[in-house]
Design a protein around this motif. Structure first.
Motif, short mmCIF file in Angstrom:
data_model
loop_
_atom_site.label_atom_id
_atom_site.label_comp_id
_atom_site.label_asym_id
_atom_site.label_seq_id
_atom_site.Cartn_x
_atom_site.Cartn_y
_atom_site.Cartn_z
N ARG A 1 -70.47 -12.97 55.62
CA ARG A 1 -69.12 -12.43 55.64
C ARG A 1 -68.59 -12.12 54.24
NH1 ARG A 1 -67.86 -17.93 57.37
NH2 ARG A 1 -66.88 -19.13 55.68
N ASP A 2 -69.31 -12.60 53.22
CA ASP A 2 -68.92 -12.33 51.83
C ASP A 2 -69.64 -11.11 51.26
OD1 ASP A 2 -67.48 -14.78 51.87
OD2 ASP A 2 -69.28 -15.88 51.32
N HIS A 3 -70.21 -10.26 52.13
CA HIS A 3 -71.11 -9.23 51.59
C HIS A 3 -70.41 -8.29 50.61
CE1 HIS A 3 -69.69 -5.96 54.23
NE2 HIS A 3 -69.66 -6.85 55.21
N ALA A 4 -69.12 -8.04 50.81
CA ALA A 4 -68.41 -7.16 49.87
C ALA A 4 -68.35 -7.81 48.48
CB ALA A 4 -67.01 -6.86 50.38
N SER A 5 -68.12 -9.12 48.44
CA SER A 5 -68.06 -9.82 47.16
C SER A 5 -69.42 -9.88 46.48
CB SER A 5 -67.54 -11.25 47.35
OG SER A 5 -66.21 -11.23 47.83
N VAL A 6 -70.47 -10.12 47.27
CA VAL A 6 -71.82 -10.17 46.70
C VAL A 6 -72.19 -8.81 46.10
CG1 VAL A 6 -74.29 -10.44 47.22
CG2 VAL A 6 -72.61 -12.00 48.26
N MET A 7 -71.93 -7.73 46.84
CA MET A 7 -72.29 -6.40 46.37
C MET A 7 -71.44 -5.98 45.16
SD MET A 7 -74.82 -5.69 48.25
CE MET A 7 -75.11 -3.96 47.87
N HIS B 1 -76.74 -2.47 58.31
CA HIS B 1 -75.33 -2.47 57.93
C HIS B 1 -75.19 -2.31 56.41
CE1 HIS B 1 -71.05 -3.72 58.17
NE2 HIS B 1 -71.31 -4.27 56.99
N LEU B 2 -75.96 -3.09 55.66
CA LEU B 2 -75.89 -3.02 54.20
C LEU B 2 -76.28 -1.63 53.69
CD1 LEU B 2 -77.47 -6.45 53.17
CD2 LEU B 2 -75.09 -5.76 52.84
N ILE B 3 -77.40 -1.13 54.19
CA ILE B 3 -77.88 0.17 53.72
C ILE B 3 -76.89 1.28 54.07
CG2 ILE B 3 -79.69 1.91 54.06
CD1 ILE B 3 -81.67 -0.45 54.38
N GLY B 4 -76.28 1.17 55.26
CA GLY B 4 -75.32 2.19 55.68
C GLY B 4 -74.01 2.15 54.91
N HIS B 5 -73.57 0.94 54.53
CA HIS B 5 -72.29 0.80 53.84
C HIS B 5 -72.38 1.04 52.34
CE1 HIS B 5 -70.61 -0.71 57.56
NE2 HIS B 5 -69.43 -0.88 56.97
N TYR B 6 -73.57 1.05 51.80
CA TYR B 6 -73.74 1.27 50.36
C TYR B 6 -74.78 2.37 50.13
CZ TYR B 6 -71.18 -3.09 50.32
OH TYR B 6 -70.21 -4.05 50.55
N PRO B 7 -74.39 3.61 50.47
CA PRO B 7 -75.34 4.72 50.47
C PRO B 7 -75.84 5.14 49.10
CG PRO B 7 -73.11 5.52 50.86
CD PRO B 7 -73.05 4.03 50.91
N ASP B 8 -75.15 4.70 48.02
CA ASP B 8 -75.58 5.10 46.69
C ASP B 8 -76.46 4.03 46.01
OD1 ASP B 8 -73.44 3.40 46.62
OD2 ASP B 8 -72.51 4.30 44.83
N ALA C 1 -81.12 -17.50 43.88
CA ALA C 1 -79.91 -18.08 43.27
C ALA C 1 -80.16 -18.48 41.82
CB ALA C 1 -79.45 -19.28 44.08
N THR C 2 -81.34 -18.99 41.52
CA THR C 2 -81.65 -19.42 40.15
C THR C 2 -81.62 -18.25 39.18
OG1 THR C 2 -83.03 -21.24 40.95
CG2 THR C 2 -83.39 -20.54 38.68
N SER C 3 -81.99 -17.07 39.63
CA SER C 3 -82.03 -15.91 38.75
C SER C 3 -80.65 -15.56 38.19
CB SER C 3 -82.59 -14.69 39.50
OG SER C 3 -81.66 -14.21 40.45
N GLY C 4 -79.59 -15.95 38.90
CA GLY C 4 -78.24 -15.58 38.51
C GLY C 4 -77.78 -14.27 39.11
N VAL C 5 -78.69 -13.56 39.78
CA VAL C 5 -78.31 -12.33 40.48
C VAL C 5 -77.40 -12.72 41.65
CG1 VAL C 5 -79.17 -10.42 41.89
CG2 VAL C 5 -80.42 -11.13 39.85
N PRO C 6 -76.24 -12.05 41.84
CA PRO C 6 -75.39 -12.36 42.99
C PRO C 6 -76.21 -12.36 44.28
CG PRO C 6 -74.25 -10.88 41.52
CD PRO C 6 -75.65 -11.00 40.99
N THR C 7 -76.18 -13.47 45.00
CA THR C 7 -77.06 -13.66 46.15
C THR C 7 -76.27 -13.98 47.40
OG1 THR C 7 -78.88 -14.46 44.74
CG2 THR C 7 -78.95 -15.08 47.08
N GLY C 8 -76.64 -13.33 48.50
CA GLY C 8 -76.02 -13.59 49.79
C GLY C 8 -77.06 -13.93 50.83
N LEU C 9 -76.59 -14.59 51.90
CA LEU C 9 -77.49 -15.00 52.98
C LEU C 9 -77.28 -14.12 54.21
CD1 LEU C 9 -77.11 -18.89 53.05
CD2 LEU C 9 -79.10 -17.59 52.27
N PHE C 10 -78.39 -13.66 54.77
CA PHE C 10 -78.31 -13.08 56.10
C PHE C 10 -77.89 -14.19 57.06
CE2 PHE C 10 -81.43 -10.11 54.16
CZ PHE C 10 -80.72 -8.92 54.37
#
Length: 329
Positions: free
Chosen positions: A281-287, A174-181, A245-254
Protein backbone atom coordinates in the motif's frame (compact mmCIF):
# COMPACT_ATOMS: atom_id res chain seq x y z
CA UNK A 1 41.88 -27.62 -1.04
CA UNK A 2 40.97 -24.54 1.03
CA UNK A 3 40.92 -21.19 -0.69
CA UNK A 4 42.80 -18.49 1.24
CA UNK A 5 42.12 -14.80 0.85
CA UNK A 6 45.01 -12.62 -0.25
CA UNK A 7 46.36 -11.51 3.12
CA UNK A 8 49.79 -11.60 4.73
CA UNK A 9 50.81 -14.08 7.39
CA UNK A 10 50.25 -11.57 10.21
CA UNK A 11 46.51 -11.54 9.58
CA UNK A 12 44.11 -13.23 12.02
CA UNK A 13 42.90 -16.49 10.47
CA UNK A 14 39.22 -17.35 9.97
CA UNK A 15 37.99 -20.73 8.77
CA UNK A 16 34.60 -20.63 7.04
CA UNK A 17 32.86 -24.02 7.21
CA UNK A 18 30.35 -24.36 4.38
CA UNK A 19 27.79 -26.91 3.24
CA UNK A 20 27.81 -25.06 -0.12
CA UNK A 21 24.12 -24.19 0.05
CA UNK A 22 23.88 -20.72 -1.56
CA UNK A 23 22.04 -19.07 1.34
CA UNK A 24 24.46 -20.36 3.97
CA UNK A 25 27.49 -19.54 1.84
CA UNK A 26 26.13 -16.03 1.32
CA UNK A 27 25.95 -15.44 5.08
CA UNK A 28 29.49 -16.71 5.62
CA UNK A 29 30.81 -14.57 2.80
CA UNK A 30 29.02 -11.46 4.07
CA UNK A 31 30.43 -11.80 7.59
CA UNK A 32 33.87 -12.90 6.35
CA UNK A 33 34.15 -9.92 4.02
CA UNK A 34 33.51 -7.48 6.86
CA UNK A 35 36.01 -9.25 9.16
CA UNK A 36 38.57 -8.94 6.39
CA UNK A 37 37.90 -5.21 6.07
CA UNK A 38 37.65 -4.42 9.79
CA UNK A 39 40.31 -6.77 11.20
CA UNK A 40 42.49 -7.72 8.21
CA UNK A 41 41.26 -11.32 8.55
CA UNK A 42 42.57 -13.99 6.22
CA UNK A 43 39.67 -16.23 5.13
CA UNK A 44 39.86 -19.95 4.38
CA UNK A 45 36.87 -21.81 2.92
CA UNK A 46 36.44 -25.42 4.04
CA UNK A 47 33.92 -27.80 2.47
CA UNK A 48 32.47 -29.60 5.50
CA UNK A 49 31.05 -32.41 3.33
CA UNK A 50 34.56 -33.37 2.25
CA UNK A 51 35.67 -34.06 5.83
CA UNK A 52 34.25 -37.13 7.56
CA UNK A 53 33.55 -36.48 11.24
CA UNK A 54 32.38 -39.48 13.29
CA UNK A 55 29.94 -38.61 16.04
CA UNK A 56 32.51 -39.52 18.71
CA UNK A 57 34.77 -36.71 17.48
CA UNK A 58 31.87 -34.28 17.79
CA UNK A 59 31.03 -35.41 21.31
CA UNK A 60 34.64 -35.40 22.54
CA UNK A 61 35.68 -32.24 20.65
CA UNK A 62 38.40 -34.26 18.92
CA UNK A 63 39.38 -32.52 15.69
CA UNK A 64 39.63 -34.75 12.60
CA UNK A 65 42.77 -34.67 10.43
CA UNK A 66 42.81 -31.35 8.56
CA UNK A 67 44.81 -30.12 5.59
CA UNK A 68 48.32 -29.54 7.00
CA UNK A 69 48.67 -26.45 4.78
CA UNK A 70 45.86 -24.72 6.65
CA UNK A 71 47.10 -22.09 9.12
CA UNK A 72 45.84 -22.50 12.67
CA UNK A 73 42.50 -20.66 13.03
CA UNK A 74 41.75 -17.84 15.42
CA UNK A 75 38.03 -18.20 14.67
CA UNK A 76 35.96 -20.96 13.04
CA UNK A 77 32.56 -19.91 11.64
CA UNK A 78 29.92 -22.37 10.43
CA UNK A 79 26.57 -21.99 8.66
CA UNK A 80 24.20 -24.88 7.97
CA UNK A 81 23.48 -28.03 9.97
CA UNK A 82 25.77 -30.02 7.67
CA UNK A 83 28.74 -28.13 9.14
CA UNK A 84 27.90 -28.58 12.81
CA UNK A 85 29.69 -31.86 13.42
CA UNK A 86 32.94 -30.41 12.13
CA UNK A 87 32.43 -27.15 14.05
CA UNK A 88 31.88 -28.95 17.35
CA UNK A 89 34.84 -31.26 16.80
CA UNK A 90 37.05 -28.15 16.49
CA UNK A 91 35.76 -26.38 19.58
CA UNK A 92 38.76 -27.28 21.76
CA UNK A 93 41.39 -26.34 19.21
CA UNK A 94 44.05 -24.45 21.16
CA UNK A 95 43.43 -20.69 21.06
CA UNK A 96 40.46 -21.03 18.71
CA UNK A 97 36.97 -19.53 19.07
CA UNK A 98 33.88 -20.99 17.40
CA UNK A 99 30.86 -19.16 15.97
CA UNK A 100 27.64 -20.56 14.51
CA UNK A 101 25.32 -18.65 12.20
CA UNK A 102 21.59 -19.30 12.73
CA UNK A 103 19.98 -21.18 15.62
CA UNK A 104 21.59 -24.63 15.90
CA UNK A 105 20.16 -27.89 17.17
CA UNK A 106 22.83 -28.20 19.86
CA UNK A 107 23.30 -26.26 23.14
CA UNK A 108 24.82 -22.83 22.53
CA UNK A 109 27.10 -23.40 25.52
CA UNK A 110 29.20 -25.59 23.22
CA UNK A 111 30.33 -22.64 21.05
CA UNK A 112 31.92 -19.27 21.72
CA UNK A 113 29.17 -17.29 20.02
CA UNK A 114 26.15 -17.35 17.73
CA UNK A 115 24.46 -15.04 15.23
CA UNK A 116 20.72 -15.70 15.35
CA UNK A 117 17.92 -13.78 13.59
CA UNK A 118 15.33 -12.11 15.81
CA UNK A 119 12.48 -14.15 14.29
CA UNK A 120 13.97 -17.29 15.89
CA UNK A 121 12.76 -15.88 19.23
CA UNK A 122 15.93 -16.76 21.10
CA UNK A 123 16.40 -15.87 24.75
CA UNK A 124 18.97 -13.08 25.26
CA UNK A 125 22.44 -14.28 26.17
CA UNK A 126 25.89 -12.65 26.24
CA UNK A 127 27.21 -15.07 23.63
CA UNK A 128 24.33 -14.41 21.18
CA UNK A 129 24.11 -11.59 18.66
CA UNK A 130 20.53 -11.12 17.47
CA UNK A 131 20.36 -10.02 13.84
CA UNK A 132 17.60 -8.09 12.11
CA UNK A 133 16.95 -10.56 9.36
CA UNK A 134 19.70 -12.40 7.51
CA UNK A 135 23.39 -11.54 7.15
CA UNK A 136 24.32 -11.12 3.47
CA UNK A 137 27.03 -9.88 1.12
CA UNK A 138 25.31 -6.65 -0.01
CA UNK A 139 27.06 -3.37 0.87
CA UNK A 140 24.89 -0.25 1.31
CA UNK A 141 25.15 2.07 -1.68
CA UNK A 142 26.74 5.48 -1.19
CA UNK A 143 24.26 6.98 -3.65
CA UNK A 144 21.02 5.78 -5.24
CA UNK A 145 20.75 6.25 -9.00
CA UNK A 146 18.36 8.89 -10.33
CA UNK A 147 17.53 6.82 -13.40
CA UNK A 148 13.98 5.49 -13.40
CA UNK A 149 14.87 1.83 -13.19
CA UNK A 150 13.23 -0.68 -10.88
CA UNK A 151 14.07 -4.25 -9.91
CA UNK A 152 11.39 -6.86 -9.16
CA UNK A 153 12.50 -10.02 -7.33
CA UNK A 154 10.00 -12.86 -7.64
CA UNK A 155 10.24 -15.95 -5.45
CA UNK A 156 7.74 -18.78 -5.20
CA UNK A 157 5.68 -21.03 -2.91
CA UNK A 158 6.99 -21.39 0.63
CA UNK A 159 5.72 -22.59 4.03
CA UNK A 160 5.41 -18.98 5.22
CA UNK A 161 2.96 -17.29 2.81
CA UNK A 162 -0.04 -18.31 0.71
CA UNK A 163 1.41 -18.06 -2.78
CA UNK A 164 -0.86 -16.95 -5.65
CA UNK A 165 0.47 -16.46 -9.19
CA UNK A 166 -2.44 -14.20 -10.15
CA UNK A 167 -1.93 -11.92 -7.15
CA UNK A 168 1.77 -11.42 -7.89
CA UNK A 169 1.19 -10.95 -11.62
CA UNK A 170 -1.57 -8.42 -10.88
CA UNK A 171 0.74 -6.36 -8.67
CA UNK A 172 3.56 -6.52 -11.23
CA UNK A 173 1.17 -5.34 -13.95
CA UNK A 174 -0.14 -2.56 -11.68
CA UNK A 175 3.36 -1.16 -11.13
CA UNK A 176 4.34 -1.33 -14.79
CA UNK A 177 1.05 0.26 -15.85
CA UNK A 178 1.21 3.11 -13.31
CA UNK A 179 4.82 4.04 -14.05
CA UNK A 180 5.05 3.94 -17.85
CA UNK A 181 8.29 5.94 -18.03
CA UNK A 182 10.26 3.46 -15.89
CA UNK A 183 12.40 0.55 -17.03
CA UNK A 184 11.82 -2.77 -15.26
CA UNK A 185 14.02 -5.77 -14.59
CA UNK A 186 12.07 -8.80 -13.35
CA UNK A 187 14.13 -11.61 -11.85
CA UNK A 188 12.53 -14.95 -11.04
CA UNK A 189 13.99 -17.66 -8.81
CA UNK A 190 14.32 -21.43 -8.84
CA UNK A 191 11.09 -21.59 -6.81
CA UNK A 192 9.02 -19.50 -9.24
CA UNK A 193 6.23 -21.69 -10.70
CA UNK A 194 6.68 -22.37 -14.41
CA UNK A 195 3.21 -21.03 -15.19
CA UNK A 196 4.11 -17.68 -13.64
CA UNK A 197 7.52 -17.66 -15.30
CA UNK A 198 5.84 -18.18 -18.68
CA UNK A 199 3.45 -15.30 -18.06
CA UNK A 200 6.28 -13.01 -17.02
CA UNK A 201 8.17 -13.94 -20.20
CA UNK A 202 5.12 -12.86 -22.20
CA UNK A 203 5.28 -9.28 -20.88
CA UNK A 204 8.97 -8.79 -21.70
CA UNK A 205 9.56 -5.90 -24.08
CA UNK A 206 11.50 -2.70 -24.68
CA UNK A 207 10.97 -1.44 -21.13
CA UNK A 208 10.76 -4.83 -19.44
CA UNK A 209 13.61 -7.34 -19.09
CA UNK A 210 12.83 -10.76 -17.60
CA UNK A 211 15.82 -12.63 -16.15
CA UNK A 212 15.80 -16.34 -15.30
CA UNK A 213 17.93 -17.61 -12.38
CA UNK A 214 20.32 -19.48 -14.70
CA UNK A 215 21.09 -16.16 -16.41
CA UNK A 216 22.43 -14.57 -13.23
CA UNK A 217 25.85 -14.85 -11.57
CA UNK A 218 27.17 -14.46 -8.02
CA UNK A 219 27.42 -10.66 -8.17
CA UNK A 220 24.40 -10.09 -10.41
CA UNK A 221 22.07 -8.93 -7.62
CA UNK A 222 24.48 -6.37 -6.15
CA UNK A 223 25.16 -4.94 -9.63
CA UNK A 224 21.45 -4.78 -10.42
CA UNK A 225 20.57 -3.10 -7.12
CA UNK A 226 23.24 -0.46 -7.70
CA UNK A 227 21.52 0.39 -11.00
CA UNK A 228 18.02 0.58 -9.46
CA UNK A 229 16.04 3.41 -7.94
CA UNK A 230 13.39 1.11 -6.45
CA UNK A 231 13.11 -2.58 -5.63
CA UNK A 232 10.10 -4.80 -5.08
CA UNK A 233 10.40 -8.23 -3.47
CA UNK A 234 8.02 -11.09 -2.75
CA UNK A 235 8.05 -11.72 1.03
CA UNK A 236 8.60 -15.48 0.86
CA UNK A 237 12.41 -15.16 0.93
CA UNK A 238 13.87 -13.43 3.95
CA UNK A 239 17.26 -13.45 2.19
CA UNK A 240 15.96 -11.54 -0.85
CA UNK A 241 14.12 -9.04 1.34
CA UNK A 242 17.21 -8.37 3.47
CA UNK A 243 19.53 -8.08 0.47
CA UNK A 244 17.34 -5.46 -1.18
CA UNK A 245 16.87 -3.52 2.07
CA UNK A 246 20.60 -3.63 2.88
CA UNK A 247 21.45 -1.94 -0.42
CA UNK A 248 19.62 1.20 0.69
CA UNK A 249 17.51 1.20 -2.47
CA UNK A 250 13.89 2.06 -1.53
CA UNK A 251 12.31 -1.38 -1.16
CA UNK A 252 8.70 -2.52 -1.09
CA UNK A 253 7.01 -5.86 -0.54
CA UNK A 254 4.54 -7.52 -2.83
CA UNK A 255 1.47 -8.47 -0.83
CA UNK A 256 0.78 -12.10 0.05
CA UNK A 257 -1.19 -13.51 2.99
CA UNK A 258 1.10 -14.68 5.79
CA UNK A 259 0.46 -18.08 7.31
CA UNK A 260 -0.32 -18.08 11.04
CA UNK A 261 2.67 -18.67 13.29
CA UNK A 262 5.31 -18.24 10.58
CA UNK A 263 8.54 -16.96 12.08
CA UNK A 264 9.75 -15.75 8.67
CA UNK A 265 6.54 -13.76 8.17
CA UNK A 266 7.03 -12.31 11.65
CA UNK A 267 10.61 -11.34 10.77
CA UNK A 268 9.54 -9.64 7.54
CA UNK A 269 6.80 -7.77 9.40
CA UNK A 270 9.36 -6.56 11.94
CA UNK A 271 11.48 -5.07 9.13
CA UNK A 272 8.36 -3.25 7.90
CA UNK A 273 7.55 -1.91 11.38
CA UNK A 274 11.13 -0.72 11.86
CA UNK A 275 11.00 1.22 8.59
CA UNK A 276 13.50 -0.74 6.51
CA UNK A 277 10.97 -1.72 3.84
CA UNK A 278 7.56 -0.56 2.64
CA UNK A 279 4.30 -2.45 2.20
CA UNK A 280 2.33 -2.79 -1.03
CA UNK A 281 0.00 0.00 0.00
CA UNK A 282 3.07 2.25 0.23
CA UNK A 283 3.96 1.77 -3.43
CA UNK A 284 3.68 5.48 -4.24
CA UNK A 285 6.17 6.31 -1.46
CA UNK A 286 8.57 3.55 -2.50
CA UNK A 287 8.54 4.67 -6.14
CA UNK A 288 9.05 8.29 -5.04
CA UNK A 289 12.00 7.28 -2.86
CA UNK A 290 10.24 8.34 0.33
CA UNK A 291 10.57 5.10 2.28
CA UNK A 292 12.31 5.83 5.60
CA UNK A 293 16.08 5.52 5.28
CA UNK A 294 16.97 7.18 8.57
CA UNK A 295 18.84 4.05 9.61
CA UNK A 296 20.51 1.44 7.45
CA UNK A 297 20.24 -2.33 7.57
CA UNK A 298 23.77 -3.73 7.36
CA UNK A 299 23.82 -6.81 9.54
CA UNK A 300 27.11 -8.21 8.22
CA UNK A 301 28.87 -5.09 9.47
CA UNK A 302 27.04 -4.99 12.81
CA UNK A 303 27.77 -8.68 13.38
CA UNK A 304 31.45 -8.34 12.47
CA UNK A 305 31.87 -5.44 14.89
CA UNK A 306 30.20 -7.53 17.63
CA UNK A 307 32.61 -10.41 16.91
CA UNK A 308 35.53 -8.05 17.43
CA UNK A 309 34.03 -6.43 20.54
CA UNK A 310 33.49 -9.87 22.08
CA UNK A 311 37.12 -10.76 21.46
CA UNK A 312 36.20 -13.71 19.25
CA UNK A 313 38.78 -12.58 16.70
CA UNK A 314 41.95 -10.60 17.41
CA UNK A 315 42.64 -7.54 15.31
CA UNK A 316 45.68 -7.61 13.06
CA UNK A 317 47.84 -5.59 15.46
CA UNK A 318 47.07 -8.09 18.23
CA UNK A 319 48.21 -10.98 16.01
CA UNK A 320 51.45 -9.11 15.31
CA UNK A 321 52.03 -8.76 19.05
CA UNK A 322 51.41 -12.47 19.60
CA UNK A 323 53.79 -13.43 16.81
CA UNK A 324 56.52 -11.19 18.17
CA UNK A 325 56.13 -12.92 21.53
CA UNK A 326 56.40 -16.30 19.84
CA UNK A 327 52.98 -17.47 20.93
CA UNK A 328 51.45 -17.86 17.49
CA UNK A 329 50.26 -21.46 17.02
Amino acid sequence: MPKPSEQDSAAPVVWLLTDNKPGHRNQLKGLGNRLRVLAGASLYWIDAAAIKVPIWRTLLAAAPPMDPELPHPDLVIAAGSGTHRLLLSLRKFRGTRTLVIMKPGFPLSLVSGALIPAHDRIQPDSRIFVTRGVVNTITPLAKITEKREALLLIGGPSPHFDWADDVILGQVSHLIGHYPDWRWTISSSRRTPKALQDRLDEIAGLRITVVHPQQTHEDWLSHQLSASRAAWVTPDSMSMVCEAATSGVPTGLFELSARPGSRVAEGVDRLVREGYIGQWRDHASVMAGKVSQDHSLWEADRAARWVLEQGLLPRKDKVNQRQHKGTRH
